[in-house]
Design a protein around this motif. Structure first.
Motif, short mmCIF file in Angstrom:
data_model
loop_
_atom_site.label_atom_id
_atom_site.label_comp_id
_atom_site.label_asym_id
_atom_site.label_seq_id
_atom_site.Cartn_x
_atom_site.Cartn_y
_atom_site.Cartn_z
N THR A 178 12.11 -3.73 -7.61
CA THR A 178 13.44 -3.11 -7.38
C THR A 178 13.35 -1.64 -6.97
O THR A 178 13.87 -1.24 -5.93
CB THR A 178 14.30 -3.20 -8.64
OG1 THR A 178 13.57 -2.57 -9.71
CG2 THR A 178 14.62 -4.62 -9.01
N GLY A 179 12.68 -0.85 -7.77
CA GLY A 179 12.69 0.61 -7.59
C GLY A 179 12.28 1.06 -6.20
O GLY A 179 12.93 1.91 -5.58
N TRP A 180 11.20 0.44 -5.69
CA TRP A 180 10.68 0.87 -4.39
C TRP A 180 11.71 0.64 -3.28
O TRP A 180 11.92 1.50 -2.45
CB TRP A 180 9.36 0.15 -4.10
CG TRP A 180 8.86 0.33 -2.69
CD1 TRP A 180 8.59 -0.64 -1.80
CD2 TRP A 180 8.56 1.57 -2.03
NE1 TRP A 180 8.15 -0.13 -0.63
CE2 TRP A 180 8.13 1.27 -0.73
CE3 TRP A 180 8.64 2.91 -2.41
CZ2 TRP A 180 7.76 2.22 0.19
CZ3 TRP A 180 8.27 3.87 -1.47
CH2 TRP A 180 7.84 3.54 -0.17
N ASN A 181 12.34 -0.49 -3.32
CA ASN A 181 13.34 -0.79 -2.29
C ASN A 181 14.45 0.25 -2.29
O ASN A 181 14.98 0.61 -1.25
CB ASN A 181 13.96 -2.17 -2.50
CG ASN A 181 13.01 -3.25 -2.01
OD1 ASN A 181 12.12 -2.96 -1.20
ND2 ASN A 181 13.17 -4.46 -2.52
N GLU A 226 7.75 -3.79 -11.76
CA GLU A 226 9.18 -3.53 -11.63
C GLU A 226 9.48 -2.60 -10.45
O GLU A 226 10.47 -2.77 -9.73
CB GLU A 226 9.73 -2.90 -12.92
CG GLU A 226 9.90 -3.93 -14.03
CD GLU A 226 9.82 -3.30 -15.43
OE1 GLU A 226 10.04 -4.04 -16.39
OE2 GLU A 226 9.52 -2.07 -15.52
N PHE A 227 8.56 -1.66 -10.30
CA PHE A 227 8.70 -0.72 -9.19
C PHE A 227 8.72 -1.48 -7.86
O PHE A 227 9.58 -1.25 -6.99
CB PHE A 227 7.52 0.27 -9.22
CG PHE A 227 7.52 1.24 -8.07
CD1 PHE A 227 8.33 2.37 -8.09
CD2 PHE A 227 6.70 1.02 -6.96
CE1 PHE A 227 8.32 3.25 -7.01
CE2 PHE A 227 6.69 1.90 -5.90
CZ PHE A 227 7.51 3.04 -5.93
N GLN A 275 0.85 -1.20 0.00
CA GLN A 275 0.00 0.00 0.00
C GLN A 275 0.88 1.25 0.00
O GLN A 275 0.67 2.18 -0.76
CB GLN A 275 -0.92 -0.05 1.24
CG GLN A 275 -1.85 1.14 1.41
CD GLN A 275 -2.81 1.31 0.21
OE1 GLN A 275 -3.14 0.32 -0.47
NE2 GLN A 275 -3.20 2.54 -0.08
N GLU A 276 1.88 1.18 0.87
CA GLU A 276 2.81 2.29 0.98
C GLU A 276 3.51 2.51 -0.36
O GLU A 276 3.64 3.64 -0.84
CB GLU A 276 3.85 1.93 2.04
CG GLU A 276 4.50 3.10 2.72
CD GLU A 276 5.60 2.61 3.69
OE1 GLU A 276 6.67 3.22 3.68
OE2 GLU A 276 5.35 1.60 4.40
N ALA A 277 3.92 1.39 -0.98
CA ALA A 277 4.59 1.45 -2.27
C ALA A 277 3.65 2.04 -3.32
O ALA A 277 4.05 2.87 -4.15
CB ALA A 277 5.06 0.06 -2.68
#
Ligand code: MAN
Length: 534
Positions: free
Chosen positions: A275-278, A271-272, A216-218
């Motif tokens: 990888t991207g979110w982390n 993809e977000f 949710q946060e992501a």
């Protein structure tokens, strides 16, 4: 045995020169030297005229024709030693200038030796009397010790039989307690398994919720960045957000974009999430002030947060974030706690289990429902009762082993040495104090201090002739570059128990002298008691 009157009769009838022919002959052999006949060597090889006896020429191979001269190398001269003890000396010592017989008869040429047999005889008689008194009192004491030793043996046998009964009983109790323990442990295992499943399910649910929350946060972040709402994040959308301007130069440069996007030009939601979110999450947190990077300076706060284990926590919250980022700092903390954990493991098993099982959950509620807790408590009780029953069996068995060992020990003809078992006696010489603990061990301690050295453990009786005259203690501590130490203890009659002498005749081989009434017996053949021949 030949009578004195016969000897006198015999001597009356031999002429003076013939008396000389009998010089050096023991009374017991006089009949073999008959002046009226030729003389036959004792080994039967030759017969010679009697006048050739003691003529200072060796005729017989066994030396029997020259008892009173030094002519034969293998002959024997008999010292009559009237008033003291008769004995034989090698005939080579006859007339050699040294007084060997106390009556001086071996030096008849020079006649330089006086007769002091009566003085020696008197001394020997006094010594023999003293010895006889010692033996008499010693024997009385030995009889008492023997009586005590036999009683001890009887008591040990009785105790052993009683223990055999106790053992059966203790084993039955142990079996009963084991059955109870097994039964209740089955119920306990079921309870613990049920709780494990419940906890597992709870944990799975929590993990799921956590995952959802994170997603949710992501998603919120994704939606925020995806300003054109095409469900992808493009480079220009990243450049538009100061959050990603890590070096704070006012622009989100290529490196800062690459840090988020990697080699991609745009990020789909998948993809977000992958990888991207982390990568950008710490930047968001930084922005919100949740996440504080570690400072290279020495911040007071860090010092303040240093706990006893030496771990430094920059902030309470972000440990989990660090895991994702650099991933250090936490290890120290875990180590610190690990030590405590190990200590806990060292406490008694049952106790540890008790604590673990009765622990309340963090929310203060009991960990188990009442019935489950009752089963766990009962299992703990059953375990401890089983352990105590097991201990009882072990204790009985240990005592039985010790008794068996004692009953198998050789305490002498009539158990006269038994009362010495369990006692210790010391002897100190210039360098060491020796300690003899009969039937157990011999040890040595330097007078200058230091640890005790074990010289040997009880092995057995090894006396030659009388086996109870020597004890052997072997397999002692090894000598540096040498054998294992061992000690022989020479045992003799005395009115008290005492070590009277200790020595080390060979390196790491010791000899001790021990006197005790237990070794006093009537002496059948008293070697040193003098007897008159004439
Ligand atoms: C110690 C003692 C001695 C022994 C030496 C051997 O000093 O036990 O009796 O001879 O060790 O190194």
């Amino acid at each position: 045995m030949i009578l004195l009157s016969q000897v006198l009769w015999f001597m009356t009838f031999v002429e003076c020169s013939e008396v000389l022919r009998l010089r050096g002959v023991a009374i017991s052999k006089l009949l073999l030297y008959d002046a009226s006949k030729d003389f036959t060597c004792f080994d039967g090889t030759f017969t010679i005229p009697f006048k050739n006896v003691n003529d200072d020429y060796c005729d017989c191979n066994d030396g029997s024709d020259e008892p009173g001269t030094s002519a034969c190398p293998n002959g024997w001269f008999h010292c009559t030693n009237a008033g003291h003890q008769a004995f034989n000396i090698p005939s080579s010592r006859v007339n050699d200038g040294i007084c060997d017989c106390c009556d001086g008869s071996d030096e008849y040429v020079s006649n330089n030796c006086s007769d002091f047999c009566s003085i020696l005889g008197e001394e020997a008689r006094v010594a023999a009397l003293k010895r006889a008194e010692l033996i008499k009192s010693g024997c009385e004491l030995r009889e008492q010790l023997s009586w005590k030793g036999k009683k001890m043996r009887e008591e040990k046998k009785e105790r052993f039989m009683a223990l055999e009964r106790d053992k059966n009983e203790a084993e039955a109790i142990k079996a009963e307690k084991e059955a109870i323990k097994k039964e209740i442990e089955k119920a306990e295992a079921a309870v613990l398994e049920a709780y494990r499943l419940i906890n597992e399910a709870k944990q799975a649910e929590e993990d799921e919720n956590q995952k959802k929350q994170e997603e949710q946060e992501a998603f919120e972040a994704f939606s925020l960045i995806d300003s054109n709402k095409d469900e992808k994040i493009q480079v220009n959308e990243l450049r538009a957000r100061q959050t990603f301007d890590q070096n704070k130069d006012g622009v989100v440069n290529d490196d800062e974009v690459k840090f988020i996007m990697g080699d991609l030009t745009e990020l789909t939601w998948e993809e977000f999430l992958k990888t991207g979110w982390n990568r950008m999450r710490p930047l968001f947190m930084l922005e919100k002030g949740i996440f504080q990077p570690p400072s290279t300076e020495q911040p007071e706060a860090a010092e303040k947060n240093e706990d006893e284990s030496g771990a430094i926590h920059g902030n309470d919250e972000p440990e989990e974030e660090w895991d994702e980022g650099e991933g250090d700092g936490d290890d120290t903390d875990e180590d610190g706690e690990g030590e405590e954990g190990e200590q806990a493991e060292e406490t008694a098993e049952g106790e540890a289990e008790d604590n673990k099982e009765n622990q309340d959950a963090e929310d203060g509620k009991p960990k188990y429902d009442e019935e489950s807790q009752r089963i766990i408590d009962e299992a703990n009780r059953a375990r401890s009762e089983f352990e105590s029953a097991e201990r009882s069996v072990r204790d009985v068995e240990r005592e039985m082993r010790q008794l068996e060992e004692a009953l198998n020990k050789d305490y002498g003809h009539e158990d006269e040495f038994a009362p010495l078992d369990g006692e210790c006696f010391e002897y100190t010489d210039r360098e060491y104090t020796y300690k003899l603990c009969p039937f157990d061990q011999v040890s040595q301690r330097a007078r200058s201090g230091g640890a005790e050295t074990r010289l040997g453990s009880w092995k057995g009786w090894v006396g030659r002739g009388n086996q109870y005259s020597t004890m052997l203690y072997d397999h002692g501590q090894s000598c540096w570059n040498g054998p294992q130490r061992s000690a022989h203890v020479e045992v003799s009659c005395g009115l008290e128990n005492a070590v009277t002498f200790a020595s080390e005749p060979n390196r790491c081989e010791y000899v001790l002298h021990f006197i005790t009434p237990s070794a006093c017996w009537p002496e059948v053949q008293q070697e040193s008691v003098p007897h008159d021949e004439l």
